[in-house]
Design an enzyme around this catalytic site. Structure first.
Site, PDB file in Angstrom:
ATOM      1  N   LEU A  87      73.240  66.235  58.877  1.00 17.42           N
ATOM      2  CA  LEU A  87      72.414  66.402  57.669  1.00 17.42           C
ATOM      3  C   LEU A  87      70.991  65.872  57.869  1.00 17.42           C
ATOM      4  O   LEU A  87      70.290  65.600  56.901  1.00 17.42           O
ATOM      5  CB  LEU A  87      73.065  65.775  56.431  1.00 17.42           C
ATOM      6  CG  LEU A  87      74.410  66.371  56.018  1.00 17.42           C
ATOM      7  CD1 LEU A  87      74.901  65.737  54.710  1.00 17.42           C
ATOM      8  CD2 LEU A  87      74.331  67.894  55.865  1.00 17.42           C
ATOM      9  N   GLY A 106      69.970  69.625  57.913  1.00 15.22           N
ATOM     10  CA  GLY A 106      70.869  70.478  57.137  1.00 15.22           C
ATOM     11  C   GLY A 106      71.060  69.983  55.715  1.00 15.22           C
ATOM     12  O   GLY A 106      70.561  68.917  55.325  1.00 15.22           O
ATOM     13  N   ASP A 142      76.994  62.806  63.893  1.00 15.82           N
ATOM     14  CA  ASP A 142      75.948  63.125  64.856  1.00 15.82           C
ATOM     15  C   ASP A 142      76.597  63.358  66.216  1.00 15.82           C
ATOM     16  O   ASP A 142      77.549  62.650  66.580  1.00 15.82           O
ATOM     17  CB  ASP A 142      74.996  61.922  64.923  1.00 15.82           C
ATOM     18  CG  ASP A 142      73.676  62.287  65.557  1.00 15.82           C
ATOM     19  OD1 ASP A 142      72.656  62.200  64.860  1.00 15.82           O
ATOM     20  OD2 ASP A 142      73.679  62.664  66.754  1.00 15.82           O
ATOM     21  N   THR A 168      67.116  80.653  72.986  1.00  9.97           N
ATOM     22  CA  THR A 168      65.808  80.962  72.406  1.00  9.97           C
ATOM     23  C   THR A 168      64.949  81.879  73.263  1.00  9.97           C
ATOM     24  O   THR A 168      65.048  81.861  74.495  1.00  9.97           O
ATOM     25  CB  THR A 168      65.021  79.650  72.184  1.00  9.97           C
ATOM     26  OG1 THR A 168      63.715  79.964  71.718  1.00  9.97           O
ATOM     27  CG2 THR A 168      64.890  78.845  73.463  1.00  9.97           C
ATOM     28  N   TYR A 200      61.165  72.331  74.122  1.00 11.12           N
ATOM     29  CA  TYR A 200      62.265  72.961  73.375  1.00 11.12           C
ATOM     30  C   TYR A 200      62.950  74.031  74.233  1.00 11.12           C
ATOM     31  O   TYR A 200      64.173  74.007  74.437  1.00 11.12           O
ATOM     32  CB  TYR A 200      61.734  73.559  72.072  1.00 11.12           C
ATOM     33  CG  TYR A 200      62.711  74.499  71.412  1.00 11.12           C
ATOM     34  CD1 TYR A 200      63.967  74.062  71.030  1.00 11.12           C
ATOM     35  CD2 TYR A 200      62.377  75.840  71.194  1.00 11.12           C
ATOM     36  CE1 TYR A 200      64.876  74.931  70.444  1.00 11.12           C
ATOM     37  CE2 TYR A 200      63.272  76.711  70.597  1.00 11.12           C
ATOM     38  CZ  TYR A 200      64.522  76.253  70.241  1.00 11.12           C
ATOM     39  OH  TYR A 200      65.418  77.115  69.670  1.00 11.12           O
ATOM     40  N   LYS A 260      66.863  74.180  76.048  1.00 12.78           N
ATOM     41  CA  LYS A 260      67.877  75.242  75.934  1.00 12.78           C
ATOM     42  C   LYS A 260      68.241  75.789  77.318  1.00 12.78           C
ATOM     43  O   LYS A 260      69.401  76.126  77.583  1.00 12.78           O
ATOM     44  CB  LYS A 260      67.365  76.360  75.019  1.00 12.78           C
ATOM     45  CG  LYS A 260      67.207  75.934  73.570  1.00 12.78           C
ATOM     46  CD  LYS A 260      68.554  75.682  72.882  1.00 12.78           C
ATOM     47  CE  LYS A 260      68.373  75.331  71.424  1.00 12.78           C
ATOM     48  NZ  LYS A 260      69.636  75.207  70.700  1.00 12.78           N
ATOM     49  N   ASN A 280      62.746  85.753  66.470  1.00 13.27           N
ATOM     50  CA  ASN A 280      62.397  84.972  65.266  1.00 13.27           C
ATOM     51  C   ASN A 280      63.403  85.192  64.144  1.00 13.27           C
ATOM     52  O   ASN A 280      63.346  86.212  63.445  1.00 13.27           O
ATOM     53  CB  ASN A 280      60.982  85.332  64.819  1.00 13.27           C
ATOM     54  CG  ASN A 280      59.956  84.691  65.725  1.00 13.27           C
ATOM     55  OD1 ASN A 280      59.906  85.012  66.906  1.00 13.27           O
ATOM     56  ND2 ASN A 280      59.189  83.769  65.201  1.00 13.27           N
ATOM     57  N   LEU A 332      56.788  80.781  59.661  1.00 13.16           N
ATOM     58  CA  LEU A 332      55.774  81.626  59.022  1.00 13.16           C
ATOM     59  C   LEU A 332      56.241  82.212  57.693  1.00 13.16           C
ATOM     60  O   LEU A 332      55.547  82.074  56.676  1.00 13.16           O
ATOM     61  CB  LEU A 332      55.379  82.749  59.995  1.00 13.16           C
ATOM     62  CG  LEU A 332      54.329  83.713  59.445  1.00 13.16           C
ATOM     63  CD1 LEU A 332      53.007  82.988  59.215  1.00 13.16           C
ATOM     64  CD2 LEU A 332      54.138  84.892  60.404  1.00 13.16           C
TER      65      LEU A 332
HETATM   66  N1  UDP Z   1      52.373  80.862  62.396  1.00 14.07           N
HETATM   67  C1  UDP Z   1      51.141  80.804  61.766  1.00 14.07           C
HETATM   68  N2  UDP Z   1      50.973  79.934  60.732  1.00 14.07           N
HETATM   69  C2  UDP Z   1      51.958  79.118  60.279  1.00 14.07           C
HETATM   70  C3  UDP Z   1      53.230  79.186  60.912  1.00 14.07           C
HETATM   71  C4  UDP Z   1      53.399  80.069  61.974  1.00 14.07           C
HETATM   72  O1  UDP Z   1      50.205  81.529  62.145  1.00 14.07           O
HETATM   73  O2  UDP Z   1      51.724  78.325  59.355  1.00 14.07           O
HETATM   74  C5  UDP Z   1      52.577  81.798  63.503  1.00 14.07           C
HETATM   75  C6  UDP Z   1      53.004  81.130  64.793  1.00 14.07           C
HETATM   76  O3  UDP Z   1      51.859  80.764  65.546  1.00 14.07           O
HETATM   77  C7  UDP Z   1      53.807  82.245  65.465  1.00 14.07           C
HETATM   78  C8  UDP Z   1      54.396  83.035  64.288  1.00 14.07           C
HETATM   79  O4  UDP Z   1      53.627  82.655  63.141  1.00 14.07           O
HETATM   80  O5  UDP Z   1      52.961  83.111  66.174  1.00 14.07           O
HETATM   81  C9  UDP Z   1      55.848  82.703  64.026  1.00 14.07           C
HETATM   82  O6  UDP Z   1      55.972  81.275  63.990  1.00 14.07           O
HETATM   83  P1  UDP Z   1      57.286  80.561  63.521  1.00 14.07           P
HETATM   84  O7  UDP Z   1      56.986  79.088  63.517  1.00 14.07           O
HETATM   85  O8  UDP Z   1      57.775  81.170  62.268  1.00 14.07           O
HETATM   86  O9  UDP Z   1      58.355  80.906  64.634  1.00 14.07           O
HETATM   87  P2  UDP Z   1      58.328  80.684  66.228  1.00 14.07           P
HETATM   88  O10 UDP Z   1      57.575  81.871  66.794  1.00 14.07           O
HETATM   89  O11 UDP Z   1      57.672  79.384  66.515  1.00 14.07           O
HETATM   90  O12 UDP Z   1      59.767  80.708  66.593  1.00 14.07           O
END
Ligand code: UDP
Length: 328
Positions: free
Chosen positions: A33, A36, A51, A118, A142, A146, A171, A189
């Site tokens: 958590l 989560g 954990d 990933t 990260y 993985k 994504n 995003l």
């Molecule tokens: N991104 C952005 N502004 C934000 C968050 C994300 O421009 O506030 C961009 C980020 O640089 C990436 C895309 O949106 O190109 C997706 O980012 P997210 O963090 O959702 O997923 P990730 O690609 O890191 O797995």
């Protein structure tokens, strides 16, 4: 089957746990958590708050559930940006936690393992879309964590006969009516853009507009979380027959950050102002998956493949839960 879902109170884990139950499987959720939410764990699942660093708790879990048929391992630190600032959370904790889990899993005779991996394995892709033959160049601690866990699994298969699948998601996004994306702090995003539409943020910051893409902003392959969950279930159910596999998981369509914002405007009817900010370290320009292998080998078919459907599902959940799980 009886499936242990680590991270089953998190975004992808909880939705996968719900899909597993709907498919007739039994589910045990382990989650600390930290990120989560207890409210996200399906009530039909057995929930153990612990954990993966807690070896006593792991021993107790496998003693109480000696009949686990397979593990889906979601629990981990998952943020590219955070991993560039706090690498040891990833290069130590993610690895130690996975090693603990694997140690107790093989001791308990577990034969099947699905790893939540990933697209951050592919920082310098030579071909687009990216298939499973692409060379692995982790883009951040990260991604590296993985990749190390994928390598651990390689040796656990050779030494202990553990069958596994690595699912490299692009994504993950979208929500279901009952469960959704709620991180604290939120960094992704689509939920951030929807927070602008909800009036919770004045604007969205676009991380860089000088990438080598059609509009200068990063291009990503957005895949609905339920389609991801279904891929996990198919992979688990096919391990005995097909053996170890690695699959890239996306829709095969790339959308720029500006295109995502535009689609959110269409779905929400909100103007969604944005400002251009600096690049975020660790972000490659373009990541688009080729999921031909999983489509051909497992018959996986995304049901929520287009961006508008994905964003609509997220908008419905965020409108119904503007404070995420905190209000529930
Ligand atoms: N991104 C952005 N502004 C934000 C968050 C994300 O421009 O506030 C961009 C980020 O640089 C990436 C895309 O949106 O190109 C997706 O980012 P997210 O963090 O959702 O997923 P990730 O690609 O890191 O797995």
């Amino acid at each position: 089957m009886k499936i242990l879902v680590t991270g089953g109170a998190g975004y992808i884990g909880s939705i996968t746990a719900a899909e597993l139950l709907a498919a007739g499987h039994q589910v045990v959720v382990l989650d600390n958590l930290y990120q989560g939410h207890a409210a996200a764990v399906p009530p039909e699942a057995t929930f153990i708050q612990a954990d993966l660093a807690d070896r006593t708790a792991l021993a107790a879990l496998f003693a109480a559930h000696p009949d686990i048929d397979g593990i889906m391992h979601f629990a981990s630190y998952t943020l590219v940006g955070e991993s560039m600032e706090q690498p040891l959370l990833y290069l130590r904790d993610n690895l130690v936690n996975a090693a603990n889990l694997l140690e107790y899993a093989v001791a308990a005779g577990v034969r099947r393992f699905i790893l939540s991996s990933t697209a951050n394995l592919f920082d310098e892709p030579e071909r687009m879309p990216i298939d499973e033959h692409e060379r692995i160049v982790p883009g951040s601690p990260y991604g590296e964590s993985k990749f190390f866990i994928e390598r651990m699994l390689h040796w656990f298969e050779r030494i202990y006969g553990l069958r596994y699948a690595c699912l490299r998601y692009f994504n993950a996004c979208g929500d279901t009516p009952g469960r959704g994306e709620d991180h604290d702090p939120e960094t992704h995003l689509i939920p951030l853009v929807l927070q602008v539409a909800l009036g919770q943020r004045p604007h969205i910051t676009v991380f860089g507009n000088d990438y080598a893409t059609h509009d200068g902003t990063c291009v990503r392959d957005y895949i609905h979380v339920v389609d991801l969950a279904q891929a996990h279930i198919l992979a688990m159910e096919s391990l005995d027959q097909l053996g170890t596999r690695k699959y890239n998981l996306g829709n095969g369509n790339g959308y720029s950050v500006l295109e995502v914002i535009e689609m959110c405007r269409k779905v929400t009817g909100h103007p969604i102002p944005y400002v251009i900010g600096p690049r975020r370290p660790g972000d490659p320009a373009t990541l688009i998956a080729s999921s031909t292998s999983i489509r051909q080998e497992l018959g996986w078919q995304p049901r929520f493949g287009d961006l508008e459907t994905i964003i609509r599902s997220a908008w419905e959940w965020h409108q119904a839960h503007p404070q995420g799980y905190h209000e529930d």
